[in-house]
Design an enzyme around this catalytic site. Sequence first.
Site, PDB file in Angstrom:
ATOM      1  N   SER A  97       0.839  -1.209   0.000  1.00 54.73           N
ATOM      2  CA  SER A  97       0.000   0.000   0.000  1.00 54.73           C
ATOM      3  C   SER A  97       0.871   1.255   0.000  1.00 54.73           C
ATOM      4  O   SER A  97       1.917   1.294   0.654  1.00 54.73           O
ATOM      5  CB  SER A  97      -0.881   0.001   1.255  1.00 54.73           C
ATOM      6  OG  SER A  97      -1.456   1.274   1.440  1.00 54.73           O
ATOM      7  N   TYR A 121      -1.989   5.789  -4.757  1.00 53.49           N
ATOM      8  CA  TYR A 121      -3.117   6.721  -4.802  1.00 53.49           C
ATOM      9  C   TYR A 121      -2.593   8.001  -5.435  1.00 53.49           C
ATOM     10  O   TYR A 121      -1.425   8.353  -5.247  1.00 53.49           O
ATOM     11  CB  TYR A 121      -3.609   7.065  -3.392  1.00 53.49           C
ATOM     12  CG  TYR A 121      -4.410   5.981  -2.716  1.00 53.49           C
ATOM     13  CD1 TYR A 121      -5.569   5.477  -3.295  1.00 53.49           C
ATOM     14  CD2 TYR A 121      -4.030   5.487  -1.469  1.00 53.49           C
ATOM     15  CE1 TYR A 121      -6.317   4.493  -2.659  1.00 53.49           C
ATOM     16  CE2 TYR A 121      -4.780   4.502  -0.831  1.00 53.49           C
ATOM     17  CZ  TYR A 121      -5.920   4.016  -1.426  1.00 53.49           C
ATOM     18  OH  TYR A 121      -6.662   3.052  -0.803  1.00 53.49           O
ATOM     19  N   THR A 147      -5.021   2.672  -7.573  1.00 56.53           N
ATOM     20  CA  THR A 147      -6.355   2.435  -7.019  1.00 56.53           C
ATOM     21  C   THR A 147      -7.279   3.574  -7.432  1.00 56.53           C
ATOM     22  O   THR A 147      -6.997   4.748  -7.179  1.00 56.53           O
ATOM     23  CB  THR A 147      -6.273   2.302  -5.485  1.00 56.53           C
ATOM     24  OG1 THR A 147      -5.434   1.177  -5.203  1.00 56.53           O
ATOM     25  CG2 THR A 147      -7.638   2.081  -4.866  1.00 56.53           C
ATOM     26  N   LYS A 211      -6.944  -0.672 -10.030  1.00 59.28           N
ATOM     27  CA  LYS A 211      -7.651  -1.478  -9.021  1.00 59.28           C
ATOM     28  C   LYS A 211      -8.905  -0.744  -8.580  1.00 59.28           C
ATOM     29  O   LYS A 211      -8.834   0.442  -8.220  1.00 59.28           O
ATOM     30  CB  LYS A 211      -6.726  -1.699  -7.822  1.00 59.28           C
ATOM     31  CG  LYS A 211      -7.384  -2.363  -6.615  1.00 59.28           C
ATOM     32  CD  LYS A 211      -6.339  -2.698  -5.559  1.00 59.28           C
ATOM     33  CE  LYS A 211      -6.948  -3.320  -4.321  1.00 59.28           C
ATOM     34  NZ  LYS A 211      -7.606  -2.337  -3.448  1.00 59.28           N
ATOM     35  N   HIS A 235     -12.939  -2.693  -2.981  1.00 53.26           N
ATOM     36  CA  HIS A 235     -12.117  -2.191  -1.876  1.00 53.26           C
ATOM     37  C   HIS A 235     -12.497  -2.879  -0.552  1.00 53.26           C
ATOM     38  O   HIS A 235     -12.507  -2.253   0.511  1.00 53.26           O
ATOM     39  CB  HIS A 235     -12.291  -0.670  -1.750  1.00 53.26           C
ATOM     40  CG  HIS A 235     -11.043   0.057  -1.305  1.00 53.26           C
ATOM     41  ND1 HIS A 235     -10.274   0.804  -2.152  1.00 53.26           N
ATOM     42  CD2 HIS A 235     -10.445   0.156  -0.092  1.00 53.26           C
ATOM     43  CE1 HIS A 235      -9.260   1.332  -1.487  1.00 53.26           C
ATOM     44  NE2 HIS A 235      -9.342   0.958  -0.234  1.00 53.26           N
TER      45      HIS A 235
HETATM   46  C1  LIG Z   1      -7.526  -2.251   6.520  1.00 52.48           C
HETATM   47  C2  LIG Z   1      -7.517  -2.162   5.032  1.00 52.48           C
HETATM   48  C3  LIG Z   1      -6.750  -1.211   4.416  1.00 52.48           C
HETATM   49  C4  LIG Z   1      -6.739  -1.110   3.031  1.00 52.48           C
HETATM   50  N1  LIG Z   1      -5.911  -0.209   2.433  1.00 52.48           N
HETATM   51  C5  LIG Z   1      -5.849  -0.168   1.097  1.00 52.48           C
HETATM   52  C6  LIG Z   1      -4.926   0.682   0.450  1.00 52.48           C
HETATM   53  O1  LIG Z   1      -4.139   1.377   1.089  1.00 52.48           O
HETATM   54  N2  LIG Z   1      -4.937   0.706  -0.907  1.00 52.48           N
HETATM   55  C7  LIG Z   1      -5.790  -0.079  -1.651  1.00 52.48           C
HETATM   56  O2  LIG Z   1      -5.757  -0.029  -2.876  1.00 52.48           O
HETATM   57  N3  LIG Z   1      -6.655  -0.904  -1.055  1.00 52.48           N
HETATM   58  C8  LIG Z   1      -6.693  -0.978   0.286  1.00 52.48           C
HETATM   59  N4  LIG Z   1      -7.558  -1.860   0.878  1.00 52.48           N
HETATM   60  C9  LIG Z   1      -8.392  -2.759   0.056  1.00 52.48           C
HETATM   61  C10 LIG Z   1      -7.648  -4.087  -0.213  1.00 52.48           C
HETATM   62  O3  LIG Z   1      -6.565  -3.886  -1.074  1.00 52.48           O
HETATM   63  C11 LIG Z   1      -8.572  -5.138  -0.876  1.00 52.48           C
HETATM   64  O4  LIG Z   1      -9.197  -4.573  -1.995  1.00 52.48           O
HETATM   65  C12 LIG Z   1      -9.612  -5.713   0.072  1.00 52.48           C
HETATM   66  O5  LIG Z   1      -9.186  -5.698   1.407  1.00 52.48           O
HETATM   67  C13 LIG Z   1      -9.952  -7.138  -0.328  1.00 52.48           C
HETATM   68  O6  LIG Z   1     -10.989  -7.621   0.454  1.00 52.48           O
HETATM   69  P1  LIG Z   1     -10.802  -8.652   1.684  1.00 52.48           P
HETATM   70  O7  LIG Z   1     -10.172  -7.875   2.799  1.00 52.48           O
HETATM   71  O8  LIG Z   1     -12.202  -9.044   1.954  1.00 52.48           O
HETATM   72  O9  LIG Z   1      -9.942  -9.798   1.209  1.00 52.48           O
HETATM   73  C14 LIG Z   1      -7.571  -1.968   2.261  1.00 52.48           C
HETATM   74  C15 LIG Z   1      -8.335  -2.937   2.903  1.00 52.48           C
HETATM   75  C16 LIG Z   1      -8.314  -3.057   4.273  1.00 52.48           C
HETATM   76  C17 LIG Z   1      -9.127  -4.140   4.920  1.00 52.48           C
END
Ligand SMILES: Cc1cc2nc3c(=O)[nH]c(=O)nc-3n(C[C@H](O)[C@H](O)[C@H](O)COP(=O)(O)O)c2cc1C
Length: 338
Positions: A97, A121, A147, A211, A235
């Site tokens: 991230s 981002y 993203t 994404k 997300h």
């Molecule tokens: C705590 C947390 C922080 C996240 N931070 C980011 C991020 O910084 N950038 C991003 O593209 N997606 C972020 N996501 C989304 C994840 O990349 C991903 O799309 C998602 O968690 C997948 O679903 P799952 O947790 O049910 O497996 C985040 C998700 C969570 C749970």
Amino acid sequence: MEDDLLALLGEGAHGYFAGGAGDEITLRENEESWSRLRLAPRVLVDVAERDPSVTLLGRRRSPLLVAPMAYQKHVHPDGELASARAAARTGTGYVLSSQTTTPPADVAAALGERGGWFQLYVFGDRQVSLDLVAQARESGFEALVLTVDFPVAGWRERDKRTGFRIEHPVALNPDGPALTTEQLFAMHDPSLTWDDVAELAQVAGMPLLVKGVLRPDDAERAVDAGVAGIVVSNHGGRQLDTVLTGAQALPPVVEAVAGRADVLVDGGVRRGWDVAKALALGADAVLVGRPVLWGMATGGQDGAAAVLDQLHAELDSTLALLGVPRAEDLDTSALTGR
Ligand SMILES: Cc1cc2nc3c(=O)[nH]c(=O)nc-3n(C[C@H](O)[C@H](O)[C@H](O)COP(=O)(O)O)c2cc1C
């Protein structure tokens, strides 16, 4: 399990990591929509030798990647180093991230030879994002994952209730003070368009993926903008509540892309058979998010590696029991029987 995590992380961090947007309908449906799909196993197929690997960005590798997730030092003191080392140890792909609490170069070192991808981002101050791209390139990341489902933050009521603050400096603001999630989210540029994606594809100096795509017409635009891959994602249910799940959005996107870019999917993947279902629906690979964090919360690097090892073992067992020994041969017949 939920209570254990709450005790380990505290209410603020637990709400941030576990929570979703609005009434968390999408958060729940992400898992449900994989578990509702039914498999149609073929019997009496020679499955003595199995191969879970896929081709992704032109390389043979595991179909599993760790999703980019922010602020991992709030989950375990080793933060992103724990998840990156776990990915390297288990042969899993890794997306860092841009809200990392560990410098990208240190994470790249932890990932070792297999390397990883860097999630970006675009912020109102574009120079901040360009600096991050340069850091990612210099640290040896293989691809950039932009993203695109975060023009503004989702309506996250758990965070509003707890006022969760990020206590660790983040790479994009390394010398700055601790910020609330709202302050960090306010840095995002809501004016980003497909023109910016095309420009970034030109200047990135590495393959670009987007994404957060859920529609086939957006997938077409992404291909036109020159991306190498598309991550079908809501997300993790954290942005707009009641949107399509990955399992629902994937087939039309796969059809629209028609092999012109790699297609990945995430959201609610919890078991190896979920991974097989995603591949059967046409995904080239799958990202896993929260399960990795829960492994880290309970056991750091070893905990995260145990989660990833189990997902790989479950996928191997699924390939055998489904009568499709090579993951790359999975198609919709594994779901329909035809
Ligand atoms: C705590 C947390 C922080 C996240 N931070 C980011 C991020 O910084 N950038 C991003 O593209 N997606 C972020 N996501 C989304 C994840 O990349 C991903 O799309 C998602 O968690 C997948 O679903 P799952 O947790 O049910 O497996 C985040 C998700 C969570 C749970």
